[in-house]
Design a protein around this motif. Sequence first.
Motif, PDB file in Angstrom:
ATOM      1  N   ALA A 260     -53.516 -17.261 -18.661  1.00  0.00           N
ATOM      2  CA  ALA A 260     -52.058 -17.344 -18.811  1.00  0.00           C
ATOM      3  C   ALA A 260     -51.373 -16.008 -18.581  1.00  0.00           C
ATOM      4  N   PHE A 261     -52.148 -14.921 -18.556  1.00  0.00           N
ATOM      5  CA  PHE A 261     -51.535 -13.595 -18.557  1.00  0.00           C
ATOM      6  C   PHE A 261     -50.672 -13.346 -17.321  1.00  0.00           C
ATOM      7  N   LYS A 262     -51.046 -13.935 -16.178  1.00  0.00           N
ATOM      8  CA  LYS A 262     -50.289 -13.675 -14.947  1.00  0.00           C
ATOM      9  C   LYS A 262     -48.882 -14.248 -15.006  1.00  0.00           C
ATOM     10  N   HIS A 263     -48.627 -15.114 -15.988  1.00  0.00           N
ATOM     11  CA  HIS A 263     -47.304 -15.730 -16.106  1.00  0.00           C
ATOM     12  C   HIS A 263     -46.400 -15.006 -17.104  1.00  0.00           C
ATOM     13  N   PHE A 264     -46.933 -14.061 -17.845  1.00  0.00           N
ATOM     14  CA  PHE A 264     -46.142 -13.447 -18.902  1.00  0.00           C
ATOM     15  C   PHE A 264     -45.049 -12.542 -18.346  1.00  0.00           C
ATOM     16  N   VAL A 265     -43.983 -12.448 -19.091  1.00  0.00           N
ATOM     17  CA  VAL A 265     -42.853 -11.582 -18.761  1.00  0.00           C
ATOM     18  C   VAL A 265     -42.582 -10.688 -19.966  1.00  0.00           C
ATOM     19  N   ARG A 266     -41.932  -9.565 -19.701  1.00  0.00           N
ATOM     20  CA  ARG A 266     -41.456  -8.711 -20.798  1.00  0.00           C
ATOM     21  C   ARG A 266     -40.026  -9.114 -21.114  1.00  0.00           C
ATOM     22  N   ARG A 267     -39.774  -9.484 -22.365  1.00  0.00           N
ATOM     23  CA  ARG A 267     -38.464  -9.963 -22.791  1.00  0.00           C
ATOM     24  C   ARG A 267     -37.737  -8.872 -23.576  1.00  0.00           C
ATOM     25  N   HIS A 268     -36.564  -8.502 -23.092  1.00  0.00           N
ATOM     26  CA  HIS A 268     -35.735  -7.508 -23.774  1.00  0.00           C
ATOM     27  C   HIS A 268     -34.347  -8.112 -23.994  1.00  0.00           C
ATOM     28  N   ASN A 269     -34.310  -9.170 -24.800  1.00  0.00           N
ATOM     29  CA  ASN A 269     -33.095  -9.961 -24.982  1.00  0.00           C
ATOM     30  C   ASN A 269     -32.141  -9.304 -25.980  1.00  0.00           C
TER      31      ASN A 269
ATOM     32  N   THR B   3     -55.109 -17.257 -33.584  1.00  0.00           N
ATOM     33  CA  THR B   3     -55.235 -18.262 -32.531  1.00  0.00           C
ATOM     34  C   THR B   3     -55.040 -19.627 -33.187  1.00  0.00           C
ATOM     35  N   PHE B   4     -54.957 -20.666 -32.364  1.00  0.00           N
ATOM     36  CA  PHE B   4     -54.691 -22.004 -32.884  1.00  0.00           C
ATOM     37  C   PHE B   4     -55.999 -22.712 -33.244  1.00  0.00           C
ATOM     38  N   ASP B   5     -55.984 -23.363 -34.398  1.00  0.00           N
ATOM     39  CA  ASP B   5     -57.126 -24.172 -34.832  1.00  0.00           C
ATOM     40  C   ASP B   5     -57.098 -25.484 -34.046  1.00  0.00           C
ATOM     41  N   GLN B   6     -57.989 -25.595 -33.075  1.00  0.00           N
ATOM     42  CA  GLN B   6     -57.972 -26.769 -32.208  1.00  0.00           C
ATOM     43  C   GLN B   6     -58.368 -28.044 -32.954  1.00  0.00           C
ATOM     44  N   ASN B   7     -59.092 -27.904 -34.057  1.00  0.00           N
ATOM     45  CA  ASN B   7     -59.478 -29.082 -34.839  1.00  0.00           C
ATOM     46  C   ASN B   7     -58.330 -29.615 -35.689  1.00  0.00           C
ATOM     47  N   ALA B   8     -57.349 -28.757 -35.955  1.00  0.00           N
ATOM     48  CA  ALA B   8     -56.224 -29.167 -36.804  1.00  0.00           C
ATOM     49  C   ALA B   8     -55.213 -30.005 -36.042  1.00  0.00           C
ATOM     50  N   LYS B   9     -55.372 -30.054 -34.725  1.00  0.00           N
ATOM     51  CA  LYS B   9     -54.419 -30.780 -33.884  1.00  0.00           C
ATOM     52  C   LYS B   9     -53.000 -30.295 -34.192  1.00  0.00           C
ATOM     53  N   GLN B  10     -52.108 -31.188 -34.683  1.00  0.00           N
ATOM     54  CA  GLN B  10     -50.725 -30.754 -34.912  1.00  0.00           C
ATOM     55  C   GLN B  10     -50.366 -30.687 -36.394  1.00  0.00           C
TER      56      GLN B  10
ATOM     57  N   ASP C 242     -54.928 -22.213 -26.349  1.00  0.00           N
ATOM     58  CA  ASP C 242     -54.683 -23.557 -25.821  1.00  0.00           C
ATOM     59  C   ASP C 242     -55.057 -23.645 -24.344  1.00  0.00           C
ATOM     60  N   VAL C 243     -55.214 -22.506 -23.693  1.00  0.00           N
ATOM     61  CA  VAL C 243     -55.690 -22.477 -22.312  1.00  0.00           C
ATOM     62  C   VAL C 243     -56.993 -21.691 -22.291  1.00  0.00           C
ATOM     63  N   SER C 244     -57.830 -21.992 -21.327  1.00  0.00           N
ATOM     64  CA  SER C 244     -59.133 -21.336 -21.259  1.00  0.00           C
ATOM     65  C   SER C 244     -59.423 -20.921 -19.814  1.00  0.00           C
ATOM     66  N   PRO C 245     -59.795 -19.649 -19.620  1.00  0.00           N
ATOM     67  CA  PRO C 245     -59.809 -18.609 -20.646  1.00  0.00           C
ATOM     68  C   PRO C 245     -58.393 -18.194 -21.037  1.00  0.00           C
ATOM     69  N   ILE C 246     -58.276 -17.548 -22.181  1.00  0.00           N
ATOM     70  CA  ILE C 246     -56.959 -17.125 -22.667  1.00  0.00           C
ATOM     71  C   ILE C 246     -56.244 -16.287 -21.618  1.00  0.00           C
ATOM     72  N   GLU C 247     -57.017 -15.450 -20.907  1.00  0.00           N
ATOM     73  CA  GLU C 247     -56.427 -14.530 -19.930  1.00  0.00           C
ATOM     74  C   GLU C 247     -55.818 -15.253 -18.731  1.00  0.00           C
TER      75      GLU C 247
ATOM     76  N   GLU D 162     -52.548  -8.199 -23.942  1.00  0.00           N
ATOM     77  CA  GLU D 162     -52.555  -6.930 -23.218  1.00  0.00           C
ATOM     78  C   GLU D 162     -52.718  -7.238 -21.739  1.00  0.00           C
ATOM     79  N   ILE D 163     -51.708  -6.913 -20.965  1.00  0.00           N
ATOM     80  CA  ILE D 163     -51.666  -7.308 -19.558  1.00  0.00           C
ATOM     81  C   ILE D 163     -51.732  -6.080 -18.662  1.00  0.00           C
ATOM     82  N   PRO D 164     -52.184  -6.246 -17.407  1.00  0.00           N
ATOM     83  CA  PRO D 164     -52.141  -5.127 -16.465  1.00  0.00           C
ATOM     84  C   PRO D 164     -50.705  -4.824 -16.055  1.00  0.00           C
TER      85      PRO D 164
END
Length: 647
Positions: A519-528, A488-495, A512-517, A387-389
């Motif tokens: 990454a939010f500034k990089h998100f785009v809305r995709r209407h492909n 979310t991803f299980d960080q202990n499971a690795k790959q 995978d990034v901390s805090p999760i938020e 959920e992004i601004p």
Amino acid sequence: MSRPTIAANGANVKVVLPPGWYATVSAITRKPYNQLLTCEYEVQGDTKNNFVANKWNQPNQTMRDIDTTDDVIGIIPQNDPVDINIKFYYSKTGSIREDALADDKYKSNKVDILTSVKPPNAPKDFPDYTTFIVLVEDAPDGEQLAGKPQYDDFVCTINCLRGIKIVPIPVGPSYNLPNIQGDILPALPKALEYFYYFRITNLDHFRKVFKEFILPKINTADELVNRPPPPVNPNDPKSFEYPFLGVNVGFSNLGLKKFGLAGESLGDDPFVKGQQQDSRFLGDAGTLRGDFWTPDWDAEFKVDIDGIFLIVAYNEKIAQDFIKDMEAKFLYTASRSAIKKIYSLHGFPRAGAEARNDHFGYRGGMSNPQVKGVTYKDKMRYPGAPEIPLGTIIIGYDGDADKDKRPAWAKDGAFMVTRKLNNLVPEFDDFLLLHGPKIFPDIAPQAAALRLGARLFGRWKNGTSVEMSPDNDDPSIANDDNRINNFTFDQNAKQSRCPFASHMRKSNPRNDVSPIESAFKHFVRRHNMPYGSEVTPEERDGNGTIQERGLHVVCYQSSIVRGFKFIQEGWYNDPNFPPNKPVVPGMDPIFGQTGKEDQAVYRTMSGANPTTEQELMTFPHKFIDPRGGEYFFNPSISTMKQYIAAQ
């Protein structure tokens, strides 16, 4: 104590507002034809004129100011009385609209007025008010049908309030949805789409046609959020008969310059230089001669492009009729047009059970970022999406890091990135059949190929993530909107469950990034939108891709630098993303690009084999082949009225 008064003369109404009184004027159309309300008043010696109009074939809707798109005219208290002169007009001819109606020959016939005032037994502290409800009859008396109601064509409400400050009741974030093009947010509903790239060749005639023909048809975010058309039901052929037409428009930096708008002032360098030159840094293949870069693109995209029309409909006839009419109107002589069509791409969802899938066969879209109150109201369809601004997508709001640096005309606009990406489906399937059985020798070859494909994409074809179900495409997850994207991803499971470099994980790194938020500034809305035919038997028989098919990418953001470009270069193409992993993740196997396969510079990733996660898988051939694209700016409605449609 004087009170507001009202008097009518035919279809003209005059309200006298006493000193110290507020007033608001609003209107609702009741008919499908064109209607106009004009409101003239004087404030401190300055005469104000408002033109409030409806949209063709949209009855029972709020009418809006054609310049500001506001649905209410507000008049603040003055020391002297204020005369408010309101007139009503109409026309049943589609081309006579908005301020063109302000002519006596289009005047409505008469009005009826209802009045409401503060009751004498109202509480002492209750504000003093007078409300006039003006009911308008358009048709002349001689055209009235016996037994039919009168005064039902449109309704004007004039609210007058004495001596207190009007404070609007907060109803949520202050988003100017009527000023935002609707494909940016929430998205135009699409049963098919035409991407019409063009160059402007006659500016004056382009402005004229844009004002009279294009602009009235542009769909806004307000329309799609609050008055959306019925959704297309692929299982109901009748739903494709609904007469919906969607139109939005974007302009390149070259296009904006023709209207006197400086793209440089937007503060986005990739937009200024254009995608053709920027493609070198995206990883597209090409040739560098001196400082000039020529990508290995289709010829149509190697020329100057001023703009793009996005044209959507529920059936081909409506879309093609619009394109035919548009091209005819842009003609200013029998053989010369104000635009040159550079390229037109026809996109449409795949048929039947594949309707939600791309040409590789994978379902997507569940993790598209959401804006509360715009893309959803009470509950996300797919919980787990970020959920992004609003400002991450729309310029001028919180979330737009450059909102205080942008020119006023940029507000409520967004950058749009388009990309024509051919999908090399037979090559991808052959790769999976070759390598899948080597990694999973204990299952059937086709099943092994499907499992490897799921690990490369991060999802099974039905949308179930390998993080939640690494061994099979668990339909119970795929069929549950509340579960399919909520993880979310299980960080202990690795790959062992989901490779770090899988396309899904690269596109939305979650925890995978901390805090999760962060990454939010990089998100785009995709209407492909997919394009092209299904894979043929000849292509499946080892001959590789013969017919063109792929995905036409459309993504929106308030910054190309922080959005699309960052995702492509900093996530897909960066072998060290996600960060801080015990092994190098590698490049996105699907969307990652080196642009140098002919020089044996290949994409690699770790984790394709869940039992030996440090083993590298090499991809000597690309599965996605970029064939062109451009960077556009999709202006607000008010900016298009002031700059694009201005004469």
